[in-house]
Write an enzyme that holds these catalytic residues in place. Sequence first.
Site, PDB file in Angstrom:
ATOM      1  N   VAL A  43      47.068  40.762  39.209  1.00 11.97           N
ATOM      2  CA  VAL A  43      46.992  39.685  40.198  1.00 11.97           C
ATOM      3  C   VAL A  43      45.888  39.875  41.230  1.00 11.97           C
ATOM      4  CG1 VAL A  43      48.580  40.700  41.890  1.00 11.97           C
ATOM      5  CG2 VAL A  43      48.487  38.205  41.628  1.00 11.97           C
ATOM      6  N   TYR A  44      45.342  41.069  41.364  1.00  9.05           N
ATOM      7  CA  TYR A  44      44.344  41.301  42.398  1.00  9.05           C
ATOM      8  C   TYR A  44      43.108  40.445  42.145  1.00  9.05           C
ATOM      9  CZ  TYR A  44      46.978  45.500  43.813  1.00  9.05           C
ATOM     10  OH  TYR A  44      47.947  46.376  44.248  1.00  9.05           O
ATOM     11  N   SER A  45      42.805  39.592  43.117  1.00  9.84           N
ATOM     12  CA  SER A  45      41.650  38.694  43.033  1.00  9.84           C
ATOM     13  C   SER A  45      41.616  37.944  41.705  1.00  9.84           C
ATOM     14  CB  SER A  45      40.341  39.465  43.253  1.00  9.84           C
ATOM     15  OG  SER A  45      40.315  40.045  44.536  1.00  9.84           O
ATOM     16  N   ASP A  46      42.808  37.486  41.295  1.00  3.17           N
ATOM     17  CA  ASP A  46      42.933  36.656  40.097  1.00  3.17           C
ATOM     18  C   ASP A  46      42.313  37.331  38.869  1.00  3.17           C
ATOM     19  OD1 ASP A  46      43.629  34.385  38.608  1.00  3.17           O
ATOM     20  OD2 ASP A  46      41.702  33.414  39.005  1.00  3.17           O
ATOM     21  N   GLY A  47      42.539  38.631  38.756  1.00  2.66           N
ATOM     22  CA  GLY A  47      42.053  39.365  37.590  1.00  2.66           C
ATOM     23  C   GLY A  47      40.674  39.959  37.737  1.00  2.66           C
TER      24      GLY A  47
END
Length: 326
Positions: free
Chosen positions: A60-64
């Site tokens: 999920v971090y920065s949308d992948g």
Amino acid sequence: MDYVKLGSTGLEVSRVCLGCMTYGDPRRGNHSWTLPEDESRPLIRQAIEAGINFLDTANVYSDGSSEEIVGRAIKDFSRREEIVLATKVNSRMRPGPNGAGLSRRAILGEIDHSLKRLGTDYVDLYQIHRWDASTPIEETLEALHDVVKAGKARYIGASSMHAWQFAKALYTSRLNGWTEFVSMQNHVNLLYREEEREMLPLCEDQGVAVIPWSPLARGRLTRAWDETSERQETDAFGGTLYNAHVEANRKIIEAVAAIAGARGVPKAQVALAWLAQKSVVAAPIVGASKPSHITDAVAAVSLGLTDEEIAALEAPYIPQKIAGFL
């Protein structure tokens, strides 16, 4: 750099884990303060060259895009077999049904997405990103077991939850002969010590490694209480964690500053050294947006605190409500 076994496993990790939520396209996801790839790569390289072999990110971090940046950096700056690579699953990756959670479908789908973004055939540590109350733990654990047996992950870990939930998960895996969690990524620092009551003793008893997130309380332990940062101003989740006992927290930060001043070291080293002296803690997860953050984290490994200094750091603490669970 010193290295330690990850809990009761044979896997050796550096005493510092590089937290990679800091690295990601700021135009993607919910964190506008993340560093784009050209600014992230020198820091990841510095960490690897300093002997940090343990890197933690999440789908999920920065949308992948964090996984994408980390994967390319590892390929360019190291050999894959020299890196202990960790990522996480649970958080929402797309809208609608089945776009989040720890169902069998979510886990088996998201591991493949993570591996593609990371550019690798396996991760060393695949972690559940909090507890999913809407999915039976048996379903989650069997799916994680199958991920390990398929060779897509070497070990599995968990993150912040109640101690009874973690005990239930360990027992359920043991009962069914499934792969057990080997690590707990939870919320531990000088401003938040509630995990010392049940979770840390449980982990020590069961041989589970603790790899704390926010070991510097999102930077609050590195500066005066009244100072702030861009991340602190825009981090909605972080804003919920440390505002319940302002005066006690201020006194703790002043104690950190006093010891750091007497030692002639930055405050970050003192706060991290306090964590390092706990035998159950394998490696605090340290986010680094400046070269000095990595330098301080590495130096803290060898900064031993006296019993008197530890007592001074801990004395102002006031018990708090549970915080950090999503």
